[in-house]
Design an enzyme around this catalytic site. Sequence first.
Site, mmCIF file in Angstrom:
data_model
loop_
_atom_site.group_PDB
_atom_site.id
_atom_site.type_symbol
_atom_site.label_atom_id
_atom_site.label_comp_id
_atom_site.label_asym_id
_atom_site.label_seq_id
_atom_site.Cartn_x
_atom_site.Cartn_y
_atom_site.Cartn_z
ATOM 1 N N CYS A 178 -1.802 0.851 9.027
ATOM 2 C CA CYS A 178 -1.133 1.560 7.945
ATOM 3 C C CYS A 178 -0.576 2.849 8.538
ATOM 4 O O CYS A 178 -1.326 3.769 8.854
ATOM 5 C CB CYS A 178 -2.187 1.830 6.868
ATOM 6 S SG CYS A 178 -1.585 2.657 5.416
ATOM 7 N N HIS A 232 -3.823 4.886 10.053
ATOM 8 C CA HIS A 232 -5.165 4.318 10.158
ATOM 9 C C HIS A 232 -5.074 2.798 10.220
ATOM 10 O O HIS A 232 -4.065 2.207 9.839
ATOM 11 C CB HIS A 232 -6.019 4.723 8.954
ATOM 12 C CG HIS A 232 -6.333 6.195 8.930
ATOM 13 N ND1 HIS A 232 -5.512 7.112 8.327
ATOM 14 C CD2 HIS A 232 -7.367 6.895 9.473
ATOM 15 C CE1 HIS A 232 -6.038 8.328 8.487
ATOM 16 N NE2 HIS A 232 -7.152 8.222 9.180
ATOM 17 N N CYS A 260 0.820 -1.226 0.000
ATOM 18 C CA CYS A 260 0.000 0.000 0.000
ATOM 19 C C CYS A 260 0.844 1.261 0.000
ATOM 20 O O CYS A 260 0.322 2.354 -0.202
ATOM 21 C CB CYS A 260 -0.960 0.005 1.188
ATOM 22 S SG CYS A 260 -0.200 0.336 2.789
ATOM 23 N N HIS A 316 -0.840 11.534 15.926
ATOM 24 C CA HIS A 316 -1.435 10.779 14.825
ATOM 25 C C HIS A 316 -0.384 9.859 14.198
ATOM 26 O O HIS A 316 0.722 10.298 13.878
ATOM 27 C CB HIS A 316 -1.973 11.742 13.768
ATOM 28 C CG HIS A 316 -2.469 11.064 12.529
ATOM 29 N ND1 HIS A 316 -3.724 10.489 12.441
ATOM 30 C CD2 HIS A 316 -1.873 10.838 11.339
ATOM 31 C CE1 HIS A 316 -3.873 9.951 11.233
ATOM 32 N NE2 HIS A 316 -2.761 10.153 10.543
ATOM 33 N N ARG A 321 -4.797 -4.334 9.317
ATOM 34 C CA ARG A 321 -3.662 -3.686 8.666
ATOM 35 C C ARG A 321 -3.511 -2.305 9.259
ATOM 36 O O ARG A 321 -4.294 -1.409 8.982
ATOM 37 C CB ARG A 321 -3.873 -3.585 7.147
ATOM 38 C CG ARG A 321 -2.816 -2.738 6.432
ATOM 39 C CD ARG A 321 -2.910 -2.878 4.913
ATOM 40 N NE ARG A 321 -4.193 -2.457 4.383
ATOM 41 C CZ ARG A 321 -4.464 -1.225 3.921
ATOM 42 N NH1 ARG A 321 -3.514 -0.304 3.925
ATOM 43 N NH2 ARG A 321 -5.654 -0.922 3.457
ATOM 44 N N ASP A 349 -8.318 -5.332 6.278
ATOM 45 C CA ASP A 349 -7.912 -6.197 5.159
ATOM 46 C C ASP A 349 -6.499 -6.737 5.360
ATOM 47 O O ASP A 349 -5.794 -7.034 4.405
ATOM 48 C CB ASP A 349 -8.013 -5.440 3.830
ATOM 49 C CG ASP A 349 -7.182 -4.147 3.838
ATOM 50 O OD1 ASP A 349 -6.416 -3.932 4.805
ATOM 51 O OD2 ASP A 349 -7.289 -3.374 2.881
#
Length: 140
Positions: free
Chosen positions: A129, A115, A76, A112, A127, A119
């Site tokens: 990410c 996310h 990704c 932060h 996941r 999947d």
Amino acid sequence: MTQQPDEENTAPKDLPSSEDEWRERLDDEEYQILREAGTEPPFSGEYVDHDEDGNYCCAGCGAVLFDADTKFESGCGWPSFYDVDDDRIETRLDTSHGMRRTEVVCGTCGGHLGHVFDDGPEPTGKRYCINSVALEFDDE
Ligand SMILES: [Zn+2]
């Protein structure tokens, strides 16, 4: 009856207490992602293809977040992990950009990180990410 736990006493001593102090501590890119929930361009981060044993820590406060054993090749464009200790991070609903996503923030400083999506691979199906900029690798 109304006494609340004093949060000042439980926070790490050197954690910034204002956004001004965060600005001083972080460089522009780190500030934009950790404090303003920005996202680095895909495949730009230094940890996307990073594959060494160790821990990934929060670039904001240094708290250990992800174990390198849980990192996987997601394709990704961001470092991806399939598991994390629940007490190291917090999640919350993010409806920005017209999407419903689950934001992942550092459980210690609230910065932060990225996310989490459903999947990912077994055994968790998750996941995480995460922006490389929000991470610092520790090879201990
Ligand atoms: Zn942190």
